[in-house]
Design an enzyme around this catalytic site. Structure first.
Site, mmCIF file in Angstrom:
data_model
loop_
_atom_site.group_PDB
_atom_site.id
_atom_site.type_symbol
_atom_site.label_atom_id
_atom_site.label_comp_id
_atom_site.label_asym_id
_atom_site.label_seq_id
_atom_site.Cartn_x
_atom_site.Cartn_y
_atom_site.Cartn_z
ATOM 1 C CG ASN A 1 14.134 3.749 7.207
ATOM 2 O OD1 ASN A 1 14.867 3.237 6.126
ATOM 3 N ND2 ASN A 1 14.831 4.406 8.056
ATOM 4 C CG HIS B 1 20.804 0.687 15.142
ATOM 5 N ND1 HIS B 1 20.068 1.320 16.393
ATOM 6 C CD2 HIS B 1 20.326 1.208 13.926
ATOM 7 C CE1 HIS B 1 19.699 2.633 15.599
ATOM 8 N NE2 HIS B 1 19.809 2.628 14.530
ATOM 9 C CD GLU C 1 20.598 -4.245 13.312
ATOM 10 O OE1 GLU C 1 19.688 -4.091 12.068
ATOM 11 O OE2 GLU C 1 21.207 -3.570 13.777
ATOM 12 C CB SER D 1 19.779 -0.420 9.468
ATOM 13 O OG SER D 1 21.055 -0.360 9.902
ATOM 14 C CG ASP E 1 16.294 -4.114 16.436
ATOM 15 O OD1 ASP E 1 15.154 -3.861 15.809
ATOM 16 O OD2 ASP E 1 17.005 -3.019 17.007
ATOM 17 C CG HIS F 1 15.786 -1.966 8.838
ATOM 18 N ND1 HIS F 1 15.413 -0.712 8.155
ATOM 19 C CD2 HIS F 1 16.720 -1.755 9.874
ATOM 20 C CE1 HIS F 1 16.297 0.185 8.840
ATOM 21 N NE2 HIS F 1 16.623 -0.328 9.654
ATOM 22 C CE LYS G 1 14.431 2.551 11.273
ATOM 23 N NZ LYS G 1 15.428 1.836 12.091
HETATM 24 C C1 LIG Z 1 15.978 2.306 13.317
HETATM 25 C C2 LIG Z 1 16.757 1.348 14.324
HETATM 26 C C3 LIG Z 1 16.481 1.411 15.656
HETATM 27 C C4 LIG Z 1 15.990 2.615 16.222
HETATM 28 O O1 LIG Z 1 14.384 2.931 15.982
HETATM 29 P P1 LIG Z 1 13.958 4.145 16.283
HETATM 30 O O2 LIG Z 1 12.329 3.872 16.547
HETATM 31 O O3 LIG Z 1 13.942 4.834 15.016
HETATM 32 O O4 LIG Z 1 14.401 4.864 17.502
HETATM 33 C C5 LIG Z 1 16.624 0.315 16.312
HETATM 34 N N1 LIG Z 1 17.186 -0.624 15.852
HETATM 35 C C6 LIG Z 1 17.518 -0.865 14.635
HETATM 36 C C7 LIG Z 1 17.849 -2.203 14.026
HETATM 37 C C8 LIG Z 1 16.996 0.069 13.647
HETATM 38 O O5 LIG Z 1 17.243 -0.193 12.263
#
Ligand SMILES: *Cc1c(COP(=O)(O)O)cnc(C)c1O
Length: 387
Positions: A47, A133, A176, A180, A205, A208, A239
């Site tokens: 990522n 997620h 999101e 993901s 969120d 990505h 990421k």
């Molecule tokens: C990867 C991810 C997370 C978690 O983030 P980390 O910093 O890896 O714990 C949270 N929300 C989404 C949508 C993700 O893809």
């Protein structure tokens, strides 16, 4: 207590058992796995989209902080772990996301499981996209609120549920911006319209999307011009920003409240200074070097173009995450294995991470990939799928 042996055996038989395999070397988008005869694999599972983890600016910032402040921060932020670099980072994030303030967390998982229960309780309603997620689902469950899941990106369904479930408290809609496992994008403007019509809080969120989308790397929220309408903009530094940790951006009152109520913030050690410094360097880079983003976009377009030219017809989505859906878990594992034999490392994503019958290969494109790497991977994939 579960019967460990029986559970493990059952998972093994179903081909669902996960196991760890250390990477013994990694550089420029290539890696060597333990016990793999020192074979170099081209990595399509990372990522680290902008290839910032190895960027000299992040490494230099981390090294400087490491020698000045040591390896750890020593305490939680509310005790003595609060360093200037945390504040500088939060200010930079707030600016990136077009919000009044920001707060950092240990990780994205901790952000979501801290923020949602801080805001929502037993008498509240949360409307959550079905493909959100795991950390969002867990945050919702932990809150004790009534969780209503709507069909993925289905605004008619969300609207119907909002109309049917009107309570006395302010509900939360959580989505999101780039999903993901599917790499698709939420209809943000329409979500904002619904949020306003039904008087909800909106949490997005951007795990990505941060760094990858938006004129300044501020994500889909910035690209869609919706900064003012999103109440909670969550993202991770792990990421596209090439470091570790996470953040939420929002108005001043929201941030002050979360400092006092988000348990995963209060009861956890502050991010190590070197990690916060690397993240700060990354936020500055993505703002000041849009070329990083443009380069990545070109590579994504190139990879998709080779697949199209080779006759691949299914949807490839709008982002750097490209799902090649093959159906059954065994088929996905088999193709991943064949690709690995040809030097290409890609993750087979299977149920329960994705719905039954939609096991897939998840290609993630990064700035490390050269056009030669990309055409080689796409052509190998096409060849294997034709067999
Ligand atoms: C990867 C991810 C997370 C978690 O983030 P980390 O910093 O890896 O714990 C949270 N929300 C989404 C949508 C993700 O893809």
């Amino acid at each position: 207590m579960v019967d460990l042996k029986a559970w493990l055996n059952e998972q093994r038989e179903k081909g669902r058992l996960r196991s760890l395999r250390p990477v013994i070397a990694r550089e420029k988008g290539r890696l060597i796995l333990a016990g793999d005869d020192n074979r170099t694999l081209l990595d399509f599972s990372s990522n680290d989209y902008l290839a910032l983890a190895e960027h000299p600016a992040l490494i230099a910032a981390a090294q400087e902080a490491l020698s000045r402040f040591g390896a750890g921060s020593g305490a939680s932020r509310l005790m003595s772990g609060d360093l200037a670099v945390h504040h500088d980072l939060e200010q930079a994030v707030a600016q990136l996301k077009g919000q009044e303030g920001a707060l950092t967390f240990g990780s994205g998982y901790m952000a979501n499981t801290g923020i949602i229960p801080a805001l929502m309780g037993r008498h509240d309603l949360i409307f959550s996209d079905r493909l959100n997620h795991a950390s969002i689902h867990d945050g919702c469950r932990l809150s004790g609120a009534k969780v209503i899941r709507f069909r993925h990106n289905d605004l008619n369904h969300l609207e119907e549920l909002l109309a049917k479930n009107r309570g006395t408290t302010i509900p939360l809609i959580v989505v999101e911006s780039i999903y993901s496992m599917d790499g698709d994008r939420c209809p943000l403007r329409e979500l904002v319209a619904l949020k306003e019509r039904f008087g909800c809080l909106l949490m997005v969120d951007e795990a990505h999307a941060t760094g990858v989308f938006g004129p300044n790397g501020g994500g889909v929220i910035e690209e869609d011009g919706m900064s003012g309408a999103v109440d909670l903009a969550v993202g991770t530094f792990g990421k596209g920003l090439g470091s570790y940790g996470a953040f939420v951006a929002g108005n001043r009152e929201m941030i002050e409240y979360l400092v006092n109520r988000a348990r995963s913030f209060i009861f956890s050690t502050a991010l190590p200074p070197a990690v916060a410094a690397a993240s700060l360097a990354a936020v500055r880079l993505i703002r000041h070097e849009p070329g990083l983003r443009h380069e990545l976009q070109e590579k994504i377009g190139y990879f998709k173009g080779v697949l199209r030219k080779g006759g691949y017809e299914a949807d490839l989505g709008p982002s750097q995450i490209i799902p090649i859906v093959v159906g059954e878990s065994e088929a996905a594992l088999h193709i991943a294995e064949l690709l690995r034999k040809q030097g290409i490392f890609v993750t087979a994503v299977r149920p329960p991470t994705v719905p039954q019958g939609t096991a897939r290969l998840r290609f993630s494109i990064t700035r490390h990939h050269s056009t030669t790497d990309l055409s080689q991977a796409a052509e190998t994939l096409l060849e294997i799928m034709e067999r």
